[in-house]
Design a protein around this motif. Structure first.
Motif, short mmCIF file in Angstrom:
data_model
loop_
_atom_site.label_atom_id
_atom_site.label_comp_id
_atom_site.label_asym_id
_atom_site.label_seq_id
_atom_site.Cartn_x
_atom_site.Cartn_y
_atom_site.Cartn_z
N PHE A 114 0.83 -1.20 0.00
CA PHE A 114 0.00 0.00 0.00
C PHE A 114 0.86 1.25 0.00
CE2 PHE A 114 -3.64 2.57 0.56
CZ PHE A 114 -3.33 3.55 1.50
N GLY A 115 1.85 1.27 0.90
CA GLY A 115 2.73 2.44 0.99
C GLY A 115 3.49 2.69 -0.30
N ALA A 116 4.00 1.62 -0.89
CA ALA A 116 4.78 1.78 -2.13
C ALA A 116 3.88 2.26 -3.26
CB ALA A 116 5.45 0.46 -2.50
N SER A 117 2.66 1.74 -3.32
CA SER A 117 1.77 2.14 -4.40
C SER A 117 1.38 3.62 -4.25
CB SER A 117 0.53 1.25 -4.47
OG SER A 117 -0.28 1.45 -3.33
N GLN A 118 1.21 4.06 -3.02
CA GLN A 118 0.94 5.48 -2.81
C GLN A 118 2.09 6.33 -3.31
OE1 GLN A 118 -1.85 7.09 -0.80
NE2 GLN A 118 -2.77 5.17 -1.50
N THR A 119 3.31 5.87 -3.05
CA THR A 119 4.51 6.62 -3.46
C THR A 119 4.53 6.84 -4.96
OG1 THR A 119 5.78 5.72 -1.62
CG2 THR A 119 7.05 6.59 -3.47
N VAL A 120 4.08 5.84 -5.73
CA VAL A 120 4.12 5.98 -7.19
C VAL A 120 2.79 6.48 -7.73
CG1 VAL A 120 5.96 4.32 -7.53
CG2 VAL A 120 3.60 3.52 -7.52
#
Lengths: 281, 122
Positions: free
Chosen positions: B54-60
């Motif tokens: 979730f965190g990584a997808s938010q970042t991109v």
């Protein structure tokens, strides 16, 4: 910078292959040839018919180009193709991808991601990771590439997830200090008995392999493969030779390892695991 | 580097206890279509650390993922499509992975993360 003549072909069975190709002839060595380098080159100059042809689109003087050990490993995969396809692998990995020849071949043999298979690969040499990327791209297959030492950084999370691991390790016996050299030396320098890196790889493989996972690894007679099999036996692995290639001076053995109690033959005719191949030295 | 791979990487710096997840910094990423395979997604779901994904997808900039997920959502085609997209179709080309404990940066160049350590970190 050596120009690699491209060779175009398709996956064939080992018996059907009629082409053999001298490789290593345009191999550029920026340093004086040492004993270990010349050993690996001598092995590469012996002509063997190859079972699989992958078009090499990129090369780099610091990246190991496919030689007979690479071909032997791919031929082993081809020989075991029936079992591999029935294995229904989900995650596969090559440790030490070099030019990308083996991981690309593996992905072509087993199938792309529409079959639900995902590939990872690593190399300690950053040039190798770039050459591998180009080789994969040229053949329309994908693997996630990580520039790292063996599987460092991946080990904790990938525990027990790999169904197939393939390794053509730096197996040449060399002085110990060559093992920590950068660049292409890392592709062959194996230290005492050529075992320094192999012995670091095996515990990692034990961690990463799933319960039904298989390892295919290239070894030389000089690596004392029966001792390797014994060490793996203590970790609960059975083993057998899948492919063997011999020259006057040395023999290459591609060994398959699997966890004892689990079958390595998946052709519907269930047989008990074949047990350790090497009984005596 | 796919977010699947991000989900499988942890800090390998010597002595680090809490090395996962690595914080993702992404300056360049691309989207590449990957064949959808529901069976694969259902089988890999238990291994995925959802907060990290979730965190990584938010970042991109992919904000369609729910903040939490459980196995019952795997029945939903809509959820699977989003899971598929985040896990496999976003490729970080340039950026870095940052160790949460030491702040050590592992660069990502041309889509390949560099996890090599210096001698003093091994």
């Amino acid at each position: 910078m050596p120009i690699n003549p491209p060779f175009v072909g398709s996956i064939e069975s080992p018996a059907a292959s009629s082409t053999s190709k001298q490789v290593g002839s345009e191999f550029y060595i920026p340093f004086p040839i040492s004993r270990c380098q010349s050993l690996k080159l001598r092995l590469s100059k012996v002509m063997f018919p190859r079972g699989a042809d992958i078009r090499l689109v990129s090369s780099h003087p610091e990246v190991y180009e496919p030689c007979d050990d690479s071909f032997a490993l791919v031929d082993a995969l081809l020989a075991d193709r029936g079992n591999l396809l029935n294995h229904q692998a989900r995650f596969c990995m090559e440790i030490g991808c070099g030019s990308g020849y083996i991981i690309t071949s593996l992905a072509i043999i087993l199938g792309k991601e529409n079959s639900g298979i995902h590939y990872f690969t690593s190399d300690i040499n950053p040039y190798a990771t770039r050459v591998t990327q180009r080789t994969l791209d040229a053949h329309g297959v994908h693997a996630e590439i990580i520039n790292t030492d063996i599987a460092s950084g991946l080990q904790k999370r990938l525990v027990g997830m790999m169904d197939v691991i393939v390794v053509n390790p730096p197996y040449v016996p060399t002085p110990e200090e060559e093992v920590s050299c950068e660049g292409i030396t890392a592709s062959w320098a194996g230290g005492y008995n050529g075992r320094t890196v192999i012995d670091r790889i095996l515990p990692v493989v034990d961690e990463l392999l799933s319960d039904s996972g298989w390892l295919y690894m290239v070894t030389l007679t000089a690596n004392n493969p029966s001792e390797i099999c014994l060490l793996m036996r203590k970790r609960g692995f059975a083993s057998r030779i899948v492919v063997q290639r011999s020259t006057e001076e040395e023999s290459l053995h591609v060994i398959k390892f699997w966890r004892e109690g689990v079958d390595d033959v998946k052709d519907g005719n269930i047989t008990s695991s074949l047990g350790t191949w090497f009984g005596t030295k | 580097m796919r977010l699947l791979t991000h989900n499988m990487l942890s800090s390998n710096v010597k002595g680090v206890v809490n090395g996962f997840p690595l914080r993702l910094e992404a300056s360049t990423w691309v989207e590449k279509e990957v064949d959808f395979n529901a069976d694969f997604l259902r089988s890999v779901f238990p291994k995925i650390d959802w907060p990290a994904l979730f965190g990584a997808s938010q970042t991109v900039g992919y904000v369609a993922l729910p903040e939490s997920a459980d196995a019952s959502m795997l029945e939903s085609e809509d959820f699977l499509k989003k899971f598929h997209h985040a896990l496999l179709e976003i490729h970080v080309e340039e950026g870095a992975l940052v160790c949460p404990e030491t702040g050590r940066r592992f660069p990502i160049n041309k889509g390949i993360p560099n996890m090599l350590l210096n001698e003093d970190e091994v």
